[in-house]
Design a protein around this motif. Structure first.
Motif, short mmCIF file in Angstrom:
data_model
loop_
_atom_site.label_atom_id
_atom_site.label_comp_id
_atom_site.label_asym_id
_atom_site.label_seq_id
_atom_site.Cartn_x
_atom_site.Cartn_y
_atom_site.Cartn_z
N THR A 4 0.86 -1.58 0.31
CA THR A 4 -0.30 0.70 0.12
C THR A 4 1.00 0.86 -0.17
O THR A 4 -0.09 2.45 -0.15
N GLU A 33 5.47 3.19 -7.91
CA GLU A 33 4.07 3.17 -7.79
C GLU A 33 3.30 3.07 -8.92
O GLU A 33 4.15 3.43 -10.62
N SER A 35 -0.25 0.59 -11.30
CA SER A 35 -1.55 0.39 -10.83
C SER A 35 -1.30 -1.09 -11.56
O SER A 35 -1.28 -1.83 -11.80
N TYR A 36 -2.25 -1.43 -10.36
CA TYR A 36 -2.80 -2.68 -9.94
C TYR A 36 -4.33 -3.29 -9.26
O TYR A 36 -4.09 -2.76 -8.11
N ASN A 37 -4.75 -3.59 -10.99
CA ASN A 37 -6.09 -4.08 -9.83
C ASN A 37 -6.97 -2.76 -9.58
O ASN A 37 -8.12 -2.44 -9.33
N GLY A 38 -6.55 -1.75 -10.56
CA GLY A 38 -7.89 -0.28 -10.34
C GLY A 38 -7.15 -0.03 -8.74
O GLY A 38 -8.18 1.76 -9.08
N LYS A 39 -6.06 -0.11 -8.25
CA LYS A 39 -5.98 0.12 -7.34
C LYS A 39 -4.69 0.62 -7.59
O LYS A 39 -3.68 0.37 -8.31
N THR A 40 -3.94 1.97 -6.56
CA THR A 40 -2.42 2.63 -6.96
C THR A 40 -1.99 1.42 -5.68
O THR A 40 -1.88 1.60 -4.10
N GLY A 41 -0.53 0.84 -6.57
CA GLY A 41 -0.05 0.35 -5.35
C GLY A 41 1.43 0.41 -5.44
O GLY A 41 1.65 0.70 -6.84
#
Length: 323
Positions: A4, A33, A35-41
């Motif tokens: 995260t 940084e 994009s992972y499964n629509g989230k920022t990881g």
């Protein structure tokens, strides 16, 4: 592991698969940084690398990233024999076109379409010749060497080459006059053509006996060609010719001159034999009787563009080329 935040102290919420493609927004302090499964990881930089496909796309579409040196290097390493075969194919196309329109009563180059098709093929031939001579590393007359292709193919290739070379020289001269006809200009190209011939002879003599004066010969030849182009422009102004056609004519004359001279230079020993054979053919053709003006590309509607005189009858002409 996808976390995260940028650091091992941040919790995990996913795992990347081996070979998986991801979008990277930024890399800072060893963490990327993404994009992972629509989230920022965030993932450690050591576990990712730039995808080859993405790198290729960037170089292709980004002008600033385009490597011109690499492009020239790739072109120079291209198999130059391909250009040799392209040259042969284009030469055969020119011969076929010549045979087709001579079989008909209408001169193919009399029409604008016919002229631009013929001249475009000739320009393509010239460009392919220059690329071949510039990129081929070795004996450029390999196809006429008995030790490489054998005596039978040497004789066959030499006859074909002689035919194509003669066709190229004749086409270069005729298409120059045809360009002036379609551009509504009266111009004589003999100054430039003779300038090249005399310049070559003078350059050979200079190299053998007066090497220090070679640059003078080259400047004189360039001066004659500049004068020929200046005459083209002057006649275009005087005759109210087509300016777009004038540019095309100048490009055609310059590219055609360079390519034809390069070809003649590389095949100079073969050229001597070709010229002897051509002189013999001209002698027998001239002794067989008068040629009809109607079949001459320099004649149109009662006017001879070669002699720049009016001809009362199109059946026979007094021009010394067609006795």
């Amino acid at each position: 592991m996808v976390r995260t935040g940028p650091g091992k102290s941040n919790s995990q919420f996913g795992r990347l698969k081996n070979g998986e493609t991801i979008n990277v927004y930024a890399i800072k302090n060893g963490w990327a940084e993404i994009s992972y499964n629509g989230k920022t990881g965030y993932v450690s930089e050591q576990y990712i690398k730039l995808a080859p496909v993405q790198q290729k796309i960037d170089k292709r579409w980004s002008l600033s990233a385009f490597d011109w040196k690499e492009f020239v290097d790739v072109v120079s390493k291209t198999d130059s024999l391909i250009w040799f075969y392209i040259t042969c194919a284009l030469g055969l196309v020119m011969v076929c076109i010549d045979w087709l329109y001579r079989a008909d009563s209408d001169d193919f180059t009399d029409s604008a379409t016919g002229f631009y098709v013929s001249s475009a093929i000739f320009l393509a031939l010239c460009v392919s010749e220059m690329i071949y001579f510039a990129t081929y590393d070795g004996d450029k007359t390999w196809f006429c060497s008995p030790d490489k292709v054998g005596w039978i193919w040497t004789i066959i290739n030499f006859i074909l080459f002689a035919m194509l070379l003669i066709k190229q020289v004749v086409s270069f001269s005729c298409l120059n006059y045809a360009s002036c006809y379609h551009g509504k200009r009266n111009i004589d190209f003999r100054l430039g053509l003779y300038g090249w011939g005399i310049g070559i002879i003078a350059a050979v003599i200079s190299v053998i006996f007066f090497d220090e004066y070679l640059y003078i010969v080259l400047w004189c030849v360039l001066g004659i060609q500049f004068l020929q182009i200046a005459l083209l422009v002057y006649n275009n102004i005087q005759d109210g010719g087509n300016w777009l056609n004038l540019v095309y004519t100048i490009v055609f004359y310059v590219v055609g001159s360079i390519a034809t001279l390069i070809t003649l230079f590389h095949f100079l020993p073969l050229l001597v034999v070709v010229l002897i054979g051509y002189a013999i053919l001209c002698f027998f053709s001239s002794s067989s009787g008068s040629a009809r003006c109607a079949n001459c590309r320099s004649y149109n509607n009662g006017y001879c563009y070669y002699k720049q005189i009016s001809v009362s009858s199109g059946d026979y002409c007094s021009c010394h080329q067609y006795r």
